[in-house]
Write a protein that holds these residues in place. Structure first.
Motif, PDB file in Angstrom:
ATOM      1  N   VAL A  26       0.830  -1.198   0.000  1.00  0.00           N
ATOM      2  CA  VAL A  26       0.000   0.000   0.000  1.00  0.00           C
ATOM      3  C   VAL A  26       0.871   1.257   0.000  1.00  0.00           C
ATOM      4  N   TYR A  27       2.015   1.197   0.692  1.00  0.00           N
ATOM      5  CA  TYR A  27       2.910   2.362   0.743  1.00  0.00           C
ATOM      6  C   TYR A  27       3.995   2.334  -0.324  1.00  0.00           C
ATOM      7  N   LEU A  28       4.379   1.158  -0.799  1.00  0.00           N
ATOM      8  CA  LEU A  28       5.453   1.093  -1.790  1.00  0.00           C
ATOM      9  C   LEU A  28       4.991   1.569  -3.164  1.00  0.00           C
ATOM     10  N   VAL A  29       3.754   1.270  -3.549  1.00  0.00           N
ATOM     11  CA  VAL A  29       3.267   1.714  -4.858  1.00  0.00           C
ATOM     12  C   VAL A  29       3.285   3.242  -4.971  1.00  0.00           C
ATOM     13  N   PRO A  30       2.756   3.996  -4.001  1.00  0.00           N
ATOM     14  CA  PRO A  30       2.888   5.457  -4.098  1.00  0.00           C
ATOM     15  C   PRO A  30       4.344   5.933  -4.095  1.00  0.00           C
ATOM     16  N   GLU A  31       5.244   5.215  -3.394  1.00  0.00           N
ATOM     17  CA  GLU A  31       6.651   5.579  -3.410  1.00  0.00           C
ATOM     18  C   GLU A  31       7.230   5.419  -4.816  1.00  0.00           C
ATOM     19  N   LEU A  32       6.849   4.353  -5.511  1.00  0.00           N
ATOM     20  CA  LEU A  32       7.298   4.181  -6.895  1.00  0.00           C
ATOM     21  C   LEU A  32       6.758   5.299  -7.782  1.00  0.00           C
ATOM     22  N   GLU A  33       5.513   5.694  -7.548  1.00  0.00           N
ATOM     23  CA  GLU A  33       4.929   6.802  -8.313  1.00  0.00           C
ATOM     24  C   GLU A  33       5.669   8.107  -8.031  1.00  0.00           C
ATOM     25  N   ARG A  34       6.057   8.305  -6.762  1.00  0.00           N
ATOM     26  CA  ARG A  34       6.822   9.516  -6.412  1.00  0.00           C
ATOM     27  C   ARG A  34       8.167   9.527  -7.137  1.00  0.00           C
ATOM     28  N   GLN A  35       8.831   8.382  -7.171  1.00  0.00           N
ATOM     29  CA  GLN A  35      10.113   8.291  -7.868  1.00  0.00           C
ATOM     30  C   GLN A  35       9.952   8.598  -9.356  1.00  0.00           C
ATOM     31  N   ARG A  36       8.856   8.122  -9.947  1.00  0.00           N
ATOM     32  CA  ARG A  36       8.613   8.396 -11.368  1.00  0.00           C
ATOM     33  C   ARG A  36       8.459   9.897 -11.624  1.00  0.00           C
ATOM     34  N   LYS A  37       7.677  10.569 -10.752  1.00  0.00           N
ATOM     35  CA  LYS A  37       7.466  12.006 -10.923  1.00  0.00           C
ATOM     36  C   LYS A  37       8.765  12.785 -10.746  1.00  0.00           C
ATOM     37  N   GLU A  38       9.599  12.308  -9.823  1.00  0.00           N
ATOM     38  CA  GLU A  38      10.838  13.020  -9.513  1.00  0.00           C
ATOM     39  C   GLU A  38      11.917  12.794 -10.570  1.00  0.00           C
ATOM     40  N   LYS A  39      12.021  11.558 -11.095  1.00  0.00           N
ATOM     41  CA  LYS A  39      13.151  11.205 -11.964  1.00  0.00           C
ATOM     42  C   LYS A  39      12.756  10.825 -13.383  1.00  0.00           C
ATOM     43  N   GLY A  40      11.458  10.634 -13.629  1.00  0.00           N
ATOM     44  CA  GLY A  40      11.013  10.288 -14.975  1.00  0.00           C
ATOM     45  C   GLY A  40      10.984   8.783 -15.213  1.00  0.00           C
ATOM     46  N   ASP A  41      10.297   8.393 -16.291  1.00  0.00           N
ATOM     47  CA  ASP A  41      10.128   6.973 -16.605  1.00  0.00           C
ATOM     48  C   ASP A  41      11.433   6.276 -16.944  1.00  0.00           C
ATOM     49  N   SER A  42      12.451   7.030 -17.304  1.00  0.00           N
ATOM     50  CA  SER A  42      13.700   6.410 -17.741  1.00  0.00           C
ATOM     51  C   SER A  42      14.430   5.689 -16.609  1.00  0.00           C
ATOM     52  N   ILE A  43      14.009   5.879 -15.364  1.00  0.00           N
ATOM     53  CA  ILE A  43      14.681   5.179 -14.263  1.00  0.00           C
ATOM     54  C   ILE A  43      14.353   3.685 -14.287  1.00  0.00           C
ATOM     55  N   TRP A  44      13.287   3.279 -14.985  1.00  0.00           N
ATOM     56  CA  TRP A  44      12.923   1.874 -15.066  1.00  0.00           C
ATOM     57  C   TRP A  44      13.429   1.270 -16.375  1.00  0.00           C
ATOM     58  N   PRO A  45      13.768   0.005 -16.389  1.00  0.00           N
ATOM     59  CA  PRO A  45      14.267  -0.623 -17.620  1.00  0.00           C
ATOM     60  C   PRO A  45      13.184  -0.800 -18.678  1.00  0.00           C
ATOM     61  N   ILE A  46      11.912  -0.894 -18.259  1.00  0.00           N
ATOM     62  CA  ILE A  46      10.783  -1.006 -19.181  1.00  0.00           C
ATOM     63  C   ILE A  46       9.627  -0.187 -18.609  1.00  0.00           C
ATOM     64  N   PRO A  47       8.631   0.162 -19.456  1.00  0.00           N
ATOM     65  CA  PRO A  47       7.472   0.892 -18.928  1.00  0.00           C
ATOM     66  C   PRO A  47       6.840   0.164 -17.745  1.00  0.00           C
ATOM     67  N   LEU A  48       6.596   0.914 -16.673  1.00  0.00           N
ATOM     68  CA  LEU A  48       6.111   0.335 -15.425  1.00  0.00           C
ATOM     69  C   LEU A  48       4.735   0.903 -15.093  1.00  0.00           C
ATOM     70  N   THR A  49       3.773   0.007 -14.932  1.00  0.00           N
ATOM     71  CA  THR A  49       2.433   0.378 -14.481  1.00  0.00           C
ATOM     72  C   THR A  49       2.336   0.129 -12.980  1.00  0.00           C
ATOM     73  N   THR A  50       1.902   1.141 -12.238  1.00  0.00           N
ATOM     74  CA  THR A  50       1.729   0.979 -10.791  1.00  0.00           C
ATOM     75  C   THR A  50       0.242   0.998 -10.468  1.00  0.00           C
ATOM     76  N   VAL A  51      -0.182   0.070  -9.626  1.00  0.00           N
ATOM     77  CA  VAL A  51      -1.607  -0.117  -9.361  1.00  0.00           C
ATOM     78  C   VAL A  51      -1.845  -0.327  -7.875  1.00  0.00           C
ATOM     79  N   LEU A  52      -2.790   0.414  -7.313  1.00  0.00           N
ATOM     80  CA  LEU A  52      -3.351   0.074  -6.002  1.00  0.00           C
ATOM     81  C   LEU A  52      -4.597  -0.756  -6.290  1.00  0.00           C
ATOM     82  N   SER A  53      -4.516  -2.048  -6.026  1.00  0.00           N
ATOM     83  CA  SER A  53      -5.470  -2.996  -6.597  1.00  0.00           C
ATOM     84  C   SER A  53      -6.868  -2.896  -6.024  1.00  0.00           C
ATOM     85  N   ASN A  54      -6.992  -2.690  -4.712  1.00  0.00           N
ATOM     86  CA  ASN A  54      -8.300  -2.722  -4.063  1.00  0.00           C
ATOM     87  C   ASN A  54      -8.513  -1.435  -3.278  1.00  0.00           C
ATOM     88  N   PRO A  55      -8.823  -0.344  -3.972  1.00  0.00           N
ATOM     89  CA  PRO A  55      -8.886   0.961  -3.283  1.00  0.00           C
ATOM     90  C   PRO A  55      -9.911   1.033  -2.165  1.00  0.00           C
TER      91      PRO A  55
END
Length: 314
Positions: A26-55
């Motif tokens: 629950v907390y790691l997915v938003p952290e990954l989203e924060r990293q994407r906003k801060e550093k851009g998609d290029s930090i991942w080796p492939i396009p990464l979809t982040t999902v909170l599955s059961n809101p």
């Protein structure tokens, strides 16, 4: 050794909150989203979809609202008609199947990495459905060398993909990261950090694989679940009549032998394991399994040989 070629990996999803009270995801997915906003998609080796599955369950901090979401991804449930009485989690499973799948098709996302916590002393456990899911098995082998703070183990569920019931089965190469012990509704730094290290390790492995280098095969140990044991219960009220014996509590993956203490009655009487066959107990005293009639699973330890693999580029 023969090298098996596998198509290059193009898309990956990281899902958290499939169970709304398992807080590391629950907390790691938003952290990954924060990293994407801060550093851009290029930090991942492939396009990464982040999902909170059961809101809805996350908001309520419960495992689920109507029905366990992580039991809703069989082909029958995913193809069932939606009516006014359809449970929320069935609706959500079909939405996730549209987003990440469709399951068992060429359009499905390559890797679905679903994040879970357990109240049992499982360390970091990789769960997969197939003995020939070479991507998952190689990821497990890599994480075993990478992570040293907790044991890293592999559990294989030998279930046909159409009957596979959990979220990661929607991806071509599904992988579940189960980290514990952590109480429900609680975030622990050490457990969170193991999960974060696990996800980063998966991404590092994808980068390595997609580079085209040969990834050497070899032997791995895996646990296959054979059966489950429930607590002794009152025949009328179904109330649990014992606790896990202190000598078994927290001993996940250790060998359970005939005559070993298994349960402790409230009177102090010991209930011993009486089967002639030895097993390795898993998910011992998992809080979420009380309602499922499971005190722990029993597994066999097996040695598997996995081939060398290499990405097949276009």
């Amino acid at each position: 050794m023969e090298v098996v070629t596998i198509p290059i990996l193009r898309r990956m999803a990281v899902c958290g909150g499939t169970h709304g009270n398992e807080m590391s995801g629950v907390y790691l997915v938003p952290e990954l989203e924060r990293q994407r906003k801060e550093k851009g998609d290029s930090i991942w080796p492939i396009p990464l979809t982040t999902v909170l599955s059961n809101p809805r369950a996350i908001k309520a901090c419960t495992r689920y609202v109507d029905k366990d979401l992580n039991r809703c991804f069989t082909s029958d449930i995913l193809s069932s008609p939606i009516t006014e009485s359809t449970p929320y989690e069935v609706r959500r499973a079909q939405e996730l199947n549209t987003l990440l799948g469709p399951k068992a098709t060429d359009d499905a996302i390559d890797i679905v990495c679903d994040l879970h916590n357990t109240t049992a002393n499982m360390g970091l456990t990789i769960i997969s459905y197939s003995h020939s899911n070479w991507i998952c098995l190689h990821i497990f082998r890599y994480l075993q060398t990478l992570i040293t703070t907790v044991p890293v183990r592999l559990v294989l569920l030998d279930i046909p993909i159409s009957e596979a019931y959990s979220l990661e089965s929607v991806g071509k190469y599904g992988i579940s990261l189960e980290v514990g012990p952590q109480p429900q509704g609680v975030i622990r730094a050490d457990i969170f950090n193991v999960m974060k290290e696990g996800v980063n390790g998966v991404l590092e492995w994808v980068r390595k694989f997609n580079s085209g280098q040969v990834i050497e095969g070899g032997s791995i140990e895996a646990f296959t679940v054979e059966k489950s044991i429930d607590f002794p219960r009152d025949p009328e009220t179904k109330t649990v009549m014992v606790t896990i014996h202190p000598q078994l509590q927290d001993q996940d993956f250790c060998l359970l032998k005939p005559g070993d203490p298994m349960f402790l009655k409230f009177s102090g009487e010991v209930v011993k394991y009486e089967d002639d066959e030895q097993f390795h107990p898993l998910f011992i005293n998992e809080a979420a399994y009380y309602e499922k009639g499971i005190a722990f699973h029993l597994a066999k330890k097996r040695t598997l040989t996995i081939p060398s693999i290499q990405a097949k580029k276009d």
